[in-house]
Scaffold this motif. Structure first.
Motif: not given
Length: 330
Positions: A119-137
């Motif tokens: 789960y940590v690896h998943g969050a590391r991969a996707v959280m920067p994407v969410f921040r660039r997009q400005g949205h995500g769940v």
């Protein structure tokens, strides 16, 4: 669902069976694009075909979530193909049954590697994407065990408690991003292949303790969180009751949970030791369900009935009993 998910891009780990596969189907029925991650490449191809037949688009990406570089590649392939990630469902997980003293250290560590660091690896991969997009769940599957624990599953319980803490910390880090949401689901006992796939050092056959809920119920909750994000959601009446009992009568909840679940999950039939799917994926017939809801009683004590018959009167008694002044307690 109240609206179409057409165009939505969702990554699902642990997508080859159980809750992950059911959730992929649910997204596909709503027209979403699903990126399917698990270790079993051939199973992912099957799930992809199922999702496309249901009206969605699917991309299978064989992934071992304990390998951070593979999880990063999962996110990269998704972005290269579809341009964004709207939902990431951290769902891949394994279990082990047995007393703490009987579970080998390498097995204990492997459960933590998959259930927590995956789960940590998943969050590391996707959280920067969410921040660039400005949205995500980001949705994490933590299990009701992350609230109540259970006997003969110390490694699993530790990983699930840790997931809840990890999710809460992330939630606090994105307070500056109102359109980024961190959600945690806590399913009760679900009819999936999980119990067939679990490692076992208990010397007893493992089974699902009733009441057993459907994986489709969990999938509906996941889709609901995409529309209306919430911090934590318990799935299943037994889990909700257990959480209430634990809150109003903690000591009673611990004792009742320990006895009911120890009897419920372990049968009297002997079993040899096995590492289950911890180190190698399963090669079995199970897909979404584990066949635990068949027959009048799928083994063990009906947990909800046990909690209701024993827990409610005792909890009410504990609730009504007046507290003593401190000097009288001593």
């Amino acid at each position: 669902m109240s609206r179409s998910f057409s165009g939505l891009v969702a990554v699902i780990t642990g997508a080859s069976s159980g809750i992950g596969r059911a959730t992929a189907h649910a997204f596909a029925r709503q027209g979403a694009t699903v990126i399917l991650a698990a270790r079993r490449a051939e199973r992912l191809e099957d799930v992809a075909r199922e999702c496309e037949s249901l009206g969605g688009r699917a991309l299978p990406v064989p992934t071992d979530v304990t390998r951070e570089e593979q999880v990063q590649d999962l996110a990269r392939q998704t972005l290269d193909r579809f341009g964004r990630i709207d939902v990431w469902f951290n769902n891949a997980g394994v279990g082990v049954f047995g007393r703490f003293k009987d579970i080998p250290s390498d097995v204990w560590r492997r459960v933590i590697d998959i259930n927590l660091f995956g789960y940590v690896h998943g969050a590391r991969a996707v959280m920067p994407v969410f921040r660039r997009q400005g949205h995500g769940v980001l949705i994490n599957n933590a299990s009701i065990v992350g609230r109540l624990a259970k006997p003969d599953s110390t490694a699993y319980a530790t990983s699930k408690f840790a997931i809840r803490g990890f999710a809460e910390a992330l939630r606090q880090e994105v307070l500056d991003q109102p359109d980024i949401h961190i959600c945690t689901i806590l399913p009760a006992v679900i009819d999936t292949p999980f119990f067939h796939h679990a490692a076992n050092f208990s010397h007893h056959n493992v089974r699902a303790a009733p009441p057993v809920y459907t994986p489709e119920k969990v999938a509906r909750t996941v889709l609901g969180l995409v529309q209306r994000p919430r911090a934590e959601v318990i799935i299943g009446g037994a889990g909700k009751f257990g959480a209430v009992l634990k809150r109003v009568a903690p000591s009673l909840g611990t004792r009742l949970n320990a006895r009911a679940l120890n009897y419920g999950f372990l049968s009297n039939e002997p079993s040899g030791e096995t590492t289950g799917t911890l180190f190698e994926p399963a090669r079995d017939r199970f897909t979404v369900r584990g066949d635990w809801r068949k027959g009048p009683n799928n083994g063990g004590v009906p947990l909800l009935a046990t909690l209701a018959l024993i827990g409610i009167p005792l909890a009410l008694a504990a609730w009504k009993q007046p507290s003593l002044p401190m000097h009288r307690r001593r």
